[in-house]
Design a protein around this motif. Structure first.
Motif, PDB file in Angstrom:
ATOM      1  N   PRO A  73      -2.762  66.615  43.909  1.00 41.07           N
ATOM      2  CA  PRO A  73      -1.191  66.731  43.662  1.00 41.07           C
ATOM      3  C   PRO A  73      -1.060  68.106  44.373  1.00 41.07           C
ATOM      4  N   ARG A  74       0.550  68.454  44.904  1.00 39.29           N
ATOM      5  CA  ARG A  74       0.951  69.350  45.598  1.00 39.29           C
ATOM      6  C   ARG A  74       1.707  70.015  44.880  1.00 39.29           C
ATOM      7  N   SER A 329       1.005  76.422  34.894  1.00 35.19           N
ATOM      8  CA  SER A 329       0.761  76.063  36.496  1.00 35.19           C
ATOM      9  C   SER A 329       0.995  76.878  38.066  1.00 35.19           C
ATOM     10  N   GLY A 330       2.180  78.044  37.525  1.00 36.36           N
ATOM     11  CA  GLY A 330       2.771  78.791  38.856  1.00 36.36           C
ATOM     12  C   GLY A 330       4.337  78.010  39.211  1.00 36.36           C
ATOM     13  N   GLY A 379       7.118  72.148  57.109  1.00 33.76           N
ATOM     14  CA  GLY A 379       8.003  72.673  55.453  1.00 33.76           C
ATOM     15  C   GLY A 379       6.994  72.677  54.911  1.00 33.76           C
ATOM     16  N   GLY A 380       6.484  71.408  54.357  1.00 33.17           N
ATOM     17  CA  GLY A 380       5.587  71.004  53.326  1.00 33.17           C
ATOM     18  C   GLY A 380       4.575  71.926  53.179  1.00 33.17           C
ATOM     19  N   LEU A 381       3.766  71.684  54.248  1.00 34.02           N
ATOM     20  CA  LEU A 381       2.398  72.466  54.722  1.00 34.02           C
ATOM     21  C   LEU A 381       2.714  74.094  55.116  1.00 34.02           C
ATOM     22  N   ASP A 385       1.117  75.442  47.482  1.00 31.68           N
ATOM     23  CA  ASP A 385       0.305  77.423  46.720  1.00 31.68           C
ATOM     24  C   ASP A 385      -1.454  76.301  45.880  1.00 31.68           C
ATOM     25  N   PRO A 386      -2.170  76.496  47.176  1.00 32.55           N
ATOM     26  CA  PRO A 386      -3.419  76.069  47.113  1.00 32.55           C
ATOM     27  C   PRO A 386      -4.091  75.519  45.562  1.00 32.55           C
ATOM     28  N   GLY A 387      -3.153  76.721  44.963  1.00 31.84           N
ATOM     29  CA  GLY A 387      -4.240  76.364  43.728  1.00 31.84           C
ATOM     30  C   GLY A 387      -4.038  75.193  42.612  1.00 31.84           C
TER      31      GLY A 387
END
Length: 399
Positions: A73-74, A329-330, A379-381, A385-387
Motif C-alpha cells: 500500500p502507498r 496513518s499520516g 509525481g507519485g514517486l 510517504d515511505p512509512g
C-alpha cells in the motif's frame, strides 16, 4: 450522457441549410461517440472547423510509469508536489504531474495560477475535480464556472481551456480515461434518464448556457493523442478561433457537477463502496465519500470492514473533512492512499473500536477503483510517504 440540451442558434431541422444574416452558411459539425452509434451533438460554426495551417510536435507532461513492485500500500502526499508560489507560472494542462496510471486511466495533480492553452484530449474523456480555487472553463460548447468541490466532465476531443481566477491557486485532480465516462448504468433507465434511486439527477448537472464566441487568427490548440503505441502531443494551428460556434444541440457536451449535490446512500449496517459511485469508465469507477449519517443498527461498526479488492486497485483522494478510519496513518487533506489488489486493507489500528456509537461522519474524498493494476507516475514517486505500509503493524522491515 443522454440528456438533451439546446443552446444558441440552431436550425429547425438537422443537416439542413443554416444561414447567416448576410445569406452565407454556417458549417455544421457532428461530434459523436462510437462511430455515429451513441451520444452526439451538432455544432454550427462560423468558419470551417477542419481548417488548419500548421501541425507540430508538442511534448505533453511525462507519462512514464513504474510498477508497484514489490507490492505494498502507498501514501502519496500531493500537496508536496507543488510550491504554491510557483503556481503563477503553471497551468492546468501542461503543468499536470502524473501520479498513477495504467492502460485505462491516468490520475494527475496540478496547482495552477496561469491560463492554460487551448487543449483537446483525443484519448478519452476527462473528469477534473477542483480541490480548491476557482476557474472559468471555456469550451467550444460555451463556458462553465467551476469552484471547490466541482467535477468538470469534458468529453473526448472537446477543445477547451482553463482560466483560474479568484486570487488563490487552482488545485485540480485530473482523471483522464482512455474511454468515455458516464453515470453508472444501474442508475439509468433504458433511455438514459437518471432513476429515482440514483444519488443525483439531471438538475444537478450544469452544462453551458450560451455560446462562447471568440476572435483570433493562427490560434494554437494542444492535442493529446496516441501514436506508435504511446501517448504523444501535437500543436495544431487554426486560421481562425475554434470558439466560433453560434449554437448547438444534442446529448454530448461538457458539464459541471458538485460533490456537494451527491446524496449519500446509507443503511442500517455498513454499505459496500459501490453505493458511493458517481461515474464509470472502461475498467474503472469514480466514487464520492461525503458527510453522511452512518450505520444505525444497535451493534453496527461504522468504519469499513477489512476487505481484499481481489479484482481492483483502490485509490482514495482525501480532499476535506475528517477521515476517521485513517487516524494515525499520516494521511491528511491532499493525501492519496493506494490499496492494491492482492492486499487486504481496512481501518487503521484503533479506528474499528473508536467508531462504535458514532452517528455521522464529516469526510470528503474521491475514490477511483481500477480493474487493472495501477503503476506510479513520476509525481507519485516524488511524493510518497515511505512509512505508510507499516502503520497497521507498527514496525517496518528489519525492526
Amino acid at each position: 450522457m443522454a440528456y438533451y440540451r439546446r443552446v444558441g442558434n440552431v436550425p429547425p431541422k438537422r443537416h439542413t441549410q443554416h444561414r447567416t444574416d448576410d445569406g452565407g452558411l454556417y458549417y455544421e459539425e457532428l461530434m459523436g461517440e462510437e462511430g455515429f452509434s451513441s451520444d452526439s451533438s451538432l455544432l454550427y460554426h462560423r468558419e470551417i472547423p477542419s481548417a488548419i495551417v500548421d501541425s507540430q510536435v508538442w511534448e505533453p507532461p511525462d507519462t512514464t510509469t513504474t510498477p508497484n513492485h514489490p507490492l505494498k500500500p502507498r501514501h502519496l502526499k500531493l500537496h508536496d508536489l507543488f510550491d504554491a508560489r510557483g503556481a503563477a507560472d503553471t497551468d492546468v494542462v501542461t503543468g499536470r504531474r502524473l501520479v498513477l496510471g495504467n492502460g485505462d486511466v491516468r490520475i494527475s495533480y496540478v496547482v495552477a495560477g496561469k491560463d492554460s492553452p487551448l487543449y483537446r484530449n483525443a484519448l478519452g474523456d476527462e473528469v477534473v475535480y477542483v480541490e480548491s480555487g476557482a476557474a472559468t472553463v471555456e469550451t467550444v460548447f460555451g463556458a462553465l464556472e467551476a469552484g471547490a468541490g466541482d467535477y468538470v466532465i469534458i468529453p473526448t476531443s472537446t477543445t477547451h481551456r482553463w482560466l483560474p481566477h479568484g486570487g488563490e491557486p487552482l488545485r485540480a485532480y485530473a482523471i483522464e480515461a482512455n474511454s468515455h465516462i458516464a453515470p453508472p448504468k444501474r442508475y439509468l433507465s433504458r433511455y438514459g434518464q437518471l432513476l429515482e434511486h440514483a444519488p443525483y439527477c439531471e438538475r444537478d448537472l450544469h452544462g453551458p448556457d450560451e455560446p462562447l464566441l471568440a476572435e483570433g487568427t493562427d490560434v494554437e490548440v494542444y492535442v493529446k493523442h496516441h501514436a506508435g503505441g504511446r501517448i504523444v502531443g501535437t500543436r495544431m494551428v487554426y486560421p481562425t478561433h475554434p470558439f466560433d460556434v453560434v449554437g448547438w444541440d444534442g446529448c454530448l457536451y461538457p458539464y459541471r457537477f458538485s460533490i456537494h449535490d451527491f446524496e449519500p446512500i446509507t443503511g442500517r449496517v455498513h454499505q459496500p463502496p459501490p453505493v458511493h459511485q458517481v461515474f464509470e469508465g472502461h475498467n474503472f469507477v469514480v466514487c464520492n465519500f461525503v458527510p453522511r449519517k452512518v450505520d444505525y443498527h444497535p451493534l453496527a461498526i461504522p468504519v469499513p470492514y477489512y476487505h481484499s479488492n481481489v479484482d481492483s486497485d483502490e485509490v482514495m483522494f482525501y480532499c476535506g473533512g475528517d477521515y476517521s478510519a485513517r487516524k494515525g496513518s499520516g494521511i491528511d487533506q491532499g493525501s492519496i492512499s493506494v490499496h492494491p489488489g492482492g492486499y487486504s486493507h481496512g481501518p487503521q489500528p484503533g479506528a474499528y473500536e473508536r467508531s462504535i456509537g458514532v452517528q455521522s461522519v464529516d469526510e470528503l474524498a474521491v475514490m477511483v477503483d481500477t480493474f487493472r493494476p495501477l503503476e506510479l507516475g513520476e509525481g507519485g514517486l516524488a511524493c510518497e510517504d515511505p512509512g505508510y505500509a507499516w502503520t497497521w503493524s507498527g514496525r517496518g522491515p528489519g525492526q
